[in-house]
Every structure is written in structure tokens, then in C-alpha cells.
Design a protein around this motif. Structure first.
Motif, PDB file in Angstrom:
ATOM      1  N   PHE A  80       0.846  -1.197   0.000  1.00 15.25           N
ATOM      2  CA  PHE A  80       0.000   0.000   0.000  1.00 15.25           C
ATOM      3  C   PHE A  80       0.878   1.243   0.000  1.00 15.25           C
ATOM      4  CE2 PHE A  80       0.903  -0.829   4.450  1.00 15.25           C
ATOM      5  CZ  PHE A  80       1.102   0.427   5.011  1.00 15.25           C
TER       6      PHE A  80
ATOM      7  N   HIS B 218      -0.608 -11.296   1.578  1.00 16.21           N
ATOM      8  CA  HIS B 218      -1.213 -11.211   2.913  1.00 16.21           C
ATOM      9  C   HIS B 218      -0.137 -11.322   3.990  1.00 16.21           C
ATOM     10  CE1 HIS B 218      -5.192 -11.054   1.343  1.00 16.21           C
ATOM     11  NE2 HIS B 218      -5.124 -12.239   0.783  1.00 16.21           N
ATOM     12  N   CYS B 219       1.030 -10.808   3.677  1.00 18.60           N
ATOM     13  CA  CYS B 219       2.125 -10.805   4.647  1.00 18.60           C
ATOM     14  C   CYS B 219       2.360  -9.346   5.057  1.00 18.60           C
ATOM     15  CB  CYS B 219       3.382 -11.403   4.019  1.00 18.60           C
ATOM     16  SG  CYS B 219       4.722 -11.488   5.194  1.00 18.60           S
ATOM     17  N   TYR B 220       2.326  -9.107   6.347  1.00 20.15           N
ATOM     18  CA  TYR B 220       2.351  -7.725   6.842  1.00 20.15           C
ATOM     19  C   TYR B 220       3.692  -7.382   7.487  1.00 20.15           C
ATOM     20  CZ  TYR B 220      -2.380  -8.787   5.736  1.00 20.15           C
ATOM     21  OH  TYR B 220      -3.490  -9.209   5.042  1.00 20.15           O
ATOM     22  N   VAL B 221       4.723  -8.095   7.042  1.00 17.45           N
ATOM     23  CA  VAL B 221       6.078  -7.940   7.567  1.00 17.45           C
ATOM     24  C   VAL B 221       6.903  -7.168   6.542  1.00 17.45           C
ATOM     25  CG1 VAL B 221       8.145  -9.246   8.147  1.00 17.45           C
ATOM     26  CG2 VAL B 221       5.932 -10.048   8.929  1.00 17.45           C
TER      27      VAL B 221
ATOM     28  N   PHE C 146      13.391  -4.581   7.202  1.00 16.36           N
ATOM     29  CA  PHE C 146      14.099  -4.921   8.439  1.00 16.36           C
ATOM     30  C   PHE C 146      14.925  -6.189   8.286  1.00 16.36           C
ATOM     31  CE2 PHE C 146      10.249  -2.571   9.693  1.00 16.36           C
ATOM     32  CZ  PHE C 146      10.903  -1.416  10.106  1.00 16.36           C
TER      33      PHE C 146
ATOM     34  N   LYS D 118      -3.746  -3.254   4.577  1.00 16.18           N
ATOM     35  CA  LYS D 118      -2.387  -3.815   4.549  1.00 16.18           C
ATOM     36  C   LYS D 118      -1.414  -3.176   5.543  1.00 16.18           C
ATOM     37  CE  LYS D 118      -3.615  -6.326   1.027  1.00 16.18           C
ATOM     38  NZ  LYS D 118      -3.714  -7.773   1.111  1.00 16.18           N
ATOM     39  N   MET D 119      -1.923  -2.554   6.579  1.00 11.72           N
ATOM     40  CA  MET D 119      -1.014  -1.886   7.533  1.00 11.72           C
ATOM     41  C   MET D 119       0.066  -2.863   8.018  1.00 11.72           C
ATOM     42  SD  MET D 119      -3.854   0.153   9.751  1.00 11.72           S
ATOM     43  CE  MET D 119      -2.750   1.213  10.672  1.00 11.72           C
ATOM     44  N   TRP D 120       1.263  -2.341   8.233  1.00 12.60           N
ATOM     45  CA  TRP D 120       2.368  -3.187   8.691  1.00 12.60           C
ATOM     46  C   TRP D 120       2.075  -3.731  10.090  1.00 12.60           C
ATOM     47  CZ3 TRP D 120       5.259  -4.269   4.755  1.00 12.60           C
ATOM     48  CH2 TRP D 120       5.496  -3.327   3.767  1.00 12.60           C
ATOM     49  N   ARG D 121       2.343  -5.019  10.272  1.00 11.43           N
ATOM     50  CA  ARG D 121       2.185  -5.621  11.614  1.00 11.43           C
ATOM     51  C   ARG D 121       3.475  -6.330  12.018  1.00 11.43           C
ATOM     52  NH1 ARG D 121      -2.699  -5.749   8.216  1.00 11.43           N
ATOM     53  NH2 ARG D 121      -4.455  -6.396   9.471  1.00 11.43           N
ATOM     54  N   ASP D 122       4.593  -5.840  11.536  1.00 10.11           N
ATOM     55  CA  ASP D 122       5.882  -6.476  11.810  1.00 10.11           C
ATOM     56  C   ASP D 122       6.287  -6.190  13.260  1.00 10.11           C
ATOM     57  OD1 ASP D 122       8.597  -7.177  11.880  1.00 10.11           O
ATOM     58  OD2 ASP D 122       8.820  -6.771   9.739  1.00 10.11           O
ATOM     59  N   PRO D 123       6.446  -7.231  14.082  1.00 14.41           N
ATOM     60  CA  PRO D 123       6.774  -6.989  15.497  1.00 14.41           C
ATOM     61  C   PRO D 123       8.123  -6.312  15.696  1.00 14.41           C
ATOM     62  CG  PRO D 123       6.132  -9.271  15.129  1.00 14.41           C
ATOM     63  CD  PRO D 123       6.315  -8.646  13.782  1.00 14.41           C
ATOM     64  N   ARG D 124       8.929  -6.269  14.626  1.00 14.94           N
ATOM     65  CA  ARG D 124      10.285  -5.707  14.784  1.00 14.94           C
ATOM     66  C   ARG D 124      10.327  -4.188  14.644  1.00 14.94           C
ATOM     67  NH1 ARG D 124      13.034  -9.138  10.082  1.00 14.94           N
ATOM     68  NH2 ARG D 124      11.199  -8.281   9.061  1.00 14.94           N
ATOM     69  N   ILE D 125       9.247  -3.584  14.191  1.00 18.56           N
ATOM     70  CA  ILE D 125       9.292  -2.175  13.783  1.00 18.56           C
ATOM     71  C   ILE D 125       9.859  -1.264  14.860  1.00 18.56           C
ATOM     72  CG2 ILE D 125       7.844  -0.157  13.198  1.00 18.56           C
ATOM     73  CD1 ILE D 125       6.123  -2.142  11.525  1.00 18.56           C
TER      74      ILE D 125
ATOM     75  N   ILE E 255       0.043 -11.445  11.729  1.00 18.39           N
ATOM     76  CA  ILE E 255       1.346 -11.047  11.162  1.00 18.39           C
ATOM     77  C   ILE E 255       1.455 -11.507   9.704  1.00 18.39           C
ATOM     78  CG2 ILE E 255       3.854 -11.347  11.326  1.00 18.39           C
ATOM     79  CD1 ILE E 255       3.506 -11.702  14.344  1.00 18.39           C
ATOM     80  N   THR E 256       1.088 -12.741   9.465  1.00 15.54           N
ATOM     81  CA  THR E 256       1.168 -13.262   8.089  1.00 15.54           C
ATOM     82  C   THR E 256       0.317 -14.521   7.975  1.00 15.54           C
ATOM     83  OG1 THR E 256       2.683 -13.959   6.326  1.00 15.54           O
ATOM     84  CG2 THR E 256       3.302 -14.573   8.541  1.00 15.54           C
TER      85      THR E 256
END
Lengths: 332, 330
Positions: free
Chosen positions: A80, A189-192, A196, B166-173, B240-241
Motif C-alpha cells: 500500500f 497477505h504478509c504484513y512484515v 528490516f 495492509k497496515m504493517w504488523r511487523d513486530p520488529r518495527i 502477522i502473516t
């Protein structure tokens, strides 16, 4: 079927074309974007080392490619884009289409696709695999936004592909993954964030937790076999996701996910473009990948076939046990 | 020391009271939805709602009560967000509708991302559902399902599911953003593409008024009320995924058939087991706020008490008007 090769430098263009590449896709990493957002907010799914780093180089790459009748597609494939990024994206689209001459944009965000098509109606859009287009209605949705090509996600079901292509018809072009990297999860569908580093999905230790003792499972599975199952899973990750550690296989051919055995079937169901993954891959890997796909496509088109497509692919690969394992297959 | 501890407890109580009053006076009318992914999660849909609520872990229920008082689940969410292999059957949906009706709850049907096979199954379920509840809320997690509903079932009320946000949900942010400009970049990572003008226009065309968010590890965006949608938030599981390949679903199969994204077979082990995940690189460590689990084909962060409390506090003050409490993530 066209061979779509990844590219991240103008120097790769002519050797890849000579090896059989019919189309290129690349990313762009403009300095202005990095100056504004730093290194942790990307413009597309890959970092600068996997991208073309200036409009000038992109323009030259397009020039060389067009001279050889090869089209160049540019990725704008973040899941996005934010409201404040829209003006920059539109300005970039203007530059890459009107000045650099790229042939299409690879995009998944429906909002930015609609905005691009409203602002630049002639710009061609390829609906990215990040769109997770797994069904005919989803393909129709992207077609309604103005996409001219559907890029199916990894591990698409061949039967489903046939049905979708049959329903949508020849007004659209269809692209599938053919070689190299896998993905454990659905990329769309991966939000990572890849910004990083590394994949988030292949480095876990697993502890099995029983959560339902009230019911009986319809499938009797020995709980003790879970350890063995995780060992199998890690083997699958090593082969399909880690590309066997990234070392080249026999004759320098890449190891990792592969759809070569399915090429004839893909052709029959109407796939028009075969995507080789790896914008950031070493150049010899890109060349070897293009060459092996080209060899098998030539074989499919030849009238004198002594081997099936699958036999030829496996003979060329020389990775009998990996092929037999099924763990290296996009389409199985 | 005792006095000190007592004072702290009193201050905490006072603070919670103020929060409660704050939400009340802001006029935020928080609605509560109970999310049941599978009929067996709630005694085969024959149980009494009050009895089911007693099964919510006490610490989670207490956190909710502290902030919002006694909760009244007035919405039942039923269905699957993540896996078409365990889509409910027509009878399950009818039973869930009856359960909702008998407990004075509105009904919302949740749908996953789907292959062509799953799309056909969903279409059949919609054909039946539209006869029974023509204006039913449908949570949509696949652009194709949105397109299908828009064209063939326009009487339904579509909600844009969290997988299409699609907001980021990466625990590392948060741990990666340090030093100069980190606050600014953090805000970028809290951003939402659905707030963009192009997306708003598109979703308006598709009759989307409500969207969904997760309670983010790196903090919920402070401007969600400006996005122009009604907003629902899930607790206590953030996604997360997710993918079609299912580690638990292929357990028990012959090795050559394992880990196939296209597998039509499912041993449904997600009903009996979940996985606790531990990062070999120790980059993603479980904390007092959350832990990483996998259920079926999806990795979640499970929010623990401090994060849950913080998220719910933010939700109430920022303009989320519906909380979806997940009994189970899949």
C-alpha cells in the motif's frame, strides 16, 4: 510464452537478451525517496541493491531493451501507499513513463492503480502478485481498475489457473512464477517489512500446544510424529525458501523453487509470461535461469521431441533427489 | 511501603475511572462483537451467551471491564478469515444466526481470501444467506469477494476485513526504529493506505463504510478518526502473516504431499493444536506485551494484558467504535 527476467543494472541487459529474455522487470530507487524516508521505508519490495538507482540509468536501460524489442516493466509493488506519498508516486509515474519510456507498472494497491489510471489513462498496469489474485473474481476486479496483465501468486493451482484464464479470456495477459525464490506465506497477505532484513518466516522453533481435549480428531495422528514433521518442514524451508543455502547447483543452475516441469501445461492453459524471481540475484544466476527456461521452451516448440518436458527439465537440472522430493516445485 | 502500594492502587483505580468517564463523555459508543470462527468453539452453537462469556480468560475480561464497564456483546461474528478449507457449512451459518437471534445479537459473516474453489463455495453460501438475511454484514478479505458481492449480492453490507487493510504488523518495527527521525518513520509505519484519496474513492464506490484494524504492536495511528470510515478493531490476536500452505494441515501426510499450498486435503489439526513460536535468532522476543503463536496457516501476536489494555484505551479515545473479541484466532 515470454521469459520475464529480473534486472538491476543496464550492464545486464544485452547478455540477458542474448540468453533469451523477452521482457524485463526492475525496481527504482531514486535518491530523493531515500533522502525523504531514509533506509527503512521503501518505494517497492526491494532495496537499492536490487534496483536501478537513477532515472537516467532507467532511461538508458529502456533504450537498449527497446532496441532489441524487449519491454521493461517497473515495480511499484508495496502492499500500500500512504496518502502523503501519492503526489510523489504520481510525479514518479510521469517521469518513468513519459521521460524514461517504461512499458508498464507492476502494482497491487487498488487505490494507487485507480489514481494512476485516472491521471495517466494510457499507462499500462500489471496487477502484481502482491494482489493475491487467486480467483476469477479478483482478476475481474483488477481488470475493472484497468490492469492489462494478471500476475498470479506463487504456488497457483494449475486447474484454477485454467478456469480463471478461460473465464477472463484473451483481453488480459497472464504471468506466473517459473523459477527461484519461494515464499512460506501468501505474499499479498504478509504484513512484515523486508526493510528490516531477512524473511520473518523461516527461523522459528515450534512448541506444540494441545488446545482441545474435549473432541476427538477425525484423523488419528501420533503426537510423537510432530518432531519428524517439523524436521520435514525445515527441509522444505531449506530447499524451497532458502534455495539450498543459495549455492548454485550442477552447471551453475539455480537451486530453489521451480516450475519447469509444468511449462507445457502452462502454455496450454494460456499463460503468456514466465517470471524469473531475483532482482538482487547474482548475474550468473539470472543468466543461467533465463537459459534453462529458453531451452525448455524451444523444446516444447520443436517437432522432434524424444523427451517429455518434465524429463528434459529434470535432465537439465541434474538434481534428481531434489526433484523427486517435490519440495522444489511451484506446481505440484 | 504498604501505604505506597495502597496509594498506587488507588491512583490506578482513579485513573481507570477517569478513562471510563472520558469515553462516556466523548460520546464514544463502543460496540462489542464476539468472534467465533468455528462452531465447536462455543459448544456447537447451542450454549448460552452468558455461559460462553465465563470462558473468556479472567485477566482479559477484567481489563475490558476496567475500561468499559460491563460489556454487552451485541454482535456475533461467525466464519473464517484465514482458511477456505474450513469454511462453515450452510447449517453452521443457520445455527450461528439462530444463536445470535436468541441472544439478541446482530450477525456478521466473516470470509477468507479464496482460490477459485473457495470462491465457488462462498458464492453458494451467499446464495443461501441472502435468502435468510439479505442485509447481512459480510467481512471481506479478498478483492474478488468484494467484487462478487458488489455485482451479485448488493443487498449485503460489506466490511473491508483487516487482511485487505495492509497496515504493517511487523513486530520488529519499534525495535528497529531508533535515533534521528525515528518518530517520523514510526508514523509512516502506523499509516494506512485506506486513508489515501484514491482508496477512499474506490471503497466508496464499493459501498464500504466500515474497515477493520489490528491493535498494532508499534501503536495505533492517532488519526484514525480522520480516515473517514467506521472502524472495528480485533483483540487479542493480531495477524502477522498468513498463507495457503498450512504446517498443521499437512501433519500426518506422506512427506512428498506435505506443505502444498494447493492441497485440497486438510487434517484439521488447527482445531486441536496451536504452536508457540520462538525466534532462533532472538530478534523477535516474546515480551510482557505479546507472544507469537501460529494457528493453522497463520502467525499471530497474542496481546497480553499491558498491550491489550493500552490498545483498548487507545481504541476508545481514538474513535474505534467496535471491538471484535476473538475467542480463538482460527
Amino acid at each position: 510464452m515470454k521469459i520475464l527476467a529480473p534486472i538491476n543494472s543496464i550492464h545486464e541487459a544485452e547478455p540477458l537478451i542474448a540468453s533469451g529474455a523477452d521482457e524485463f522487470y526492475c525496481g527504482l530507487h531514486p535518491k530523493a525517496w531515500e533522502n525523504k524516508y531514509g533506509k527503512k521505508v521503501w518505494l517497492n519490495r526491494r532495496w537499492s541493491s536490487a534496483s536501478i538507482n537513477s532515472f537516467e540509468e532507467l532511461k538508458n536501460l529502456v533504450k537498449v531493451s527497446h532496441r532489441n524489442n524487449v519491454k521493461v516493466f517497473l515495480t511499484l509493488n508495496l502492499p500500500f501507499y500512504l496518502p502523503e506519498q501519492y503526489p510523489e508516486i504520481l510525479s514518479l509515474v510521469k517521469e518513468v513513463t513519459e521521460n524514461c519510456g517504461i512499458d508498464a507498472l507492476i502494482v497491487s494497491d487498488p487505490g494507487i492503480i485507480m489514481t494512476i489510471k485516472e491521471t495517466f489513462p494510457k499507462v499500462e498496469i500489471h496487477a502484481s502478485s502482491l494482489g493475491a489474485i487467486l480467483n476469477s473474481s479478483s482478476a475481474s476486479f483488477y481488470q475493472s481498475l484497468g490492469a492489462s496483465r494478471i500476475i498470479f501468486p506463487r504456488f497457483a493451482d494449475l486447474e484454477d489457473l485454467g478456469i480463471i484464464i478461460n473465464k477472463l479470456g484473451t483481453k488480459l495477459k497472464y504471468e506466473v512464477f517459473i523459477l527461484n525464490d519461494g515464499c512460506v506465506f501468501e505474499e499479498g497477505h504478509c504484513y512484515v517489512s523486508h526493510a528490516f532484513g531477512g524473511a520473518f518466516c523461516s527461523r522459528w522453533n515450534y512448541e506444540l500446544v494441545e488446545i482441545n481435549k474435549d473432541e476427538e480428531s477425525p484423523y488419528k495422528i501420533d503426537k510423537a510424529s510432530f518432531k519428524r514433521h517439523i524436521k520435514d518442514y525445515k527441509e522444505w524451508l531449506w530447499i524451497g525458501i532458502k534455495n539450498c543455502g543459495g549455492v548454485p547447483g550442477p552447471k551453475g543452475l539455480p537451486l530453489g523453487m521451480c516450475g519447469l516441469c509444468a511449462l507445457e501445461k502452462l502454455k496450454d492453459i494460456g499463460v503468456s509470461s514466465l517470471k524469473i524471481v531475483g532482482r538482487e540475484s547474482p548475474f550468473p544466476k539470472k543468466i543461467a535461469s533465463v537459459k534453462i527456461v529458453k531451452k525448455i521452451l524451444d523444446h516444447i516448440d520443436s517437432s522432434n521431441k524424444k523427451l517429455t518436458t518434465s524429463q528434459l527439465a529434470q535432465n537439465l537440472r541434474r538434481t534428481k533427489s531434489l526433484c523427486k522430493s517435490n519440495f522444489m516445485c511451484y506446481y505440484r | 511501603m504498604t501505604y505506597y502500594k495502597k496509594s498506587l492502587t488507588e491512583i490506578k483505580k482513579l485513573f481507570d475511572g477517569i478513562l471510563h468517564l472520558y469515553f462516556y463523555h466523548r460520546g464514544v459508543s463502543m460496540k462489542w462483537a464476539l468472534y467465533i470462527p468455528y462452531r465447536n468453539n462455543i459448544g456447537n452453537l447451542h450454549g448460552d451467551l452468558k455461559e460462553i462469556i465465563t470462558k473468556i480468560p479472567a485477566h482479559e475480561l477484567n481489563t475490558i471491564k476496567e475500561l468499559f464497564g460491563e460489556i454487552n456483546f451485541n454482535q456475533l461474528y461467525f466464519g473464517q478469515e484465514f482458511c477456505e478449507r474450513i469454511l462453515p457449512k450452510k447449517k453452521d451459518i443457520i445455527d450461528a444466526l439462530n444463536f445470535a437471534h436468541s441472544n439478541n445479537m446482530q450477525f456478521t459473516f466473516i470470509t477468507p481470501y479464496v482460490t477459485e474453489t473457495g470462491l465457488i463455495k462462498l458464492q453458494q453460501l451467499f446464495i443461501e444467506l441472502v435468502k435468510i438475511k439479505s442485509d447481512c454484514e459480510i467481512v471481506i478479505n479478498d478483492w474478488g469477494v468484494l467484487y462478487l458481492i458488489f455485482n451479485e449480492f448488493p443487498s449485503f453490507t460489506p466490511i473491508l476485513g483487516r487482511l485487505l487493510n495492509k497496515m504493517w504488523r511487523d513486530p520488529r518495527i519499534k525495535s528497529y526504529l531508533k535515533g534521528k527521525n525515528s518518530d517520523k518513520i514510526l508514523k509512516t509505519y502506523q499509516g494506512c493506505g485506506l486513508a489515501a484519496p484514491g482508496m477512499k474513492k474506490l471503497l466508496n464506490k464499493f459501498n464500504i463504510k466500515r474497515i477493520e484494524i489490528d491493535n498494532l504492536i508499534h501503536g495505533v495511528n492517532e488519526n484514525i478518526s480522520d480516515w473517514g470510515y467506521q472502524i472495528s478493531m480485533y483483540v487479542p490476536y493480531g495477524c502477522i502473516t498468513t498463507g495457503r500452505m498450512c504446517i498443521l494441515g499437512s501433519w500426518g501426510l506422506e512427506k512428498k504431499d506435505k506443505f502444498k499450498a494447493t492441497s485440497k486435503f486438510c487434517s484439521q489439526q488447527c482445531r486441536f493444536y496451536s504452536l508457540n513460536l520462538y525466534d532462533q535468532n532472538k530478534e523477535v522476543k516474546n515480551t510482557k506485551d505479546w507472544e507469537i503463536i501460529q494457528k493453522g496457516n497463520t502467525i499471530f501476536y497474542k496481546q497480553l494484558e499491558p498491550m491489550l489494555k493500552n490498545g483498548l484505551t487507545q481504541a476508545g479515545s481514538l474513535g474505534v467504535d467496535r471491538i471484535i473479541y476473538q475467542f480463538d484466532p482460527i
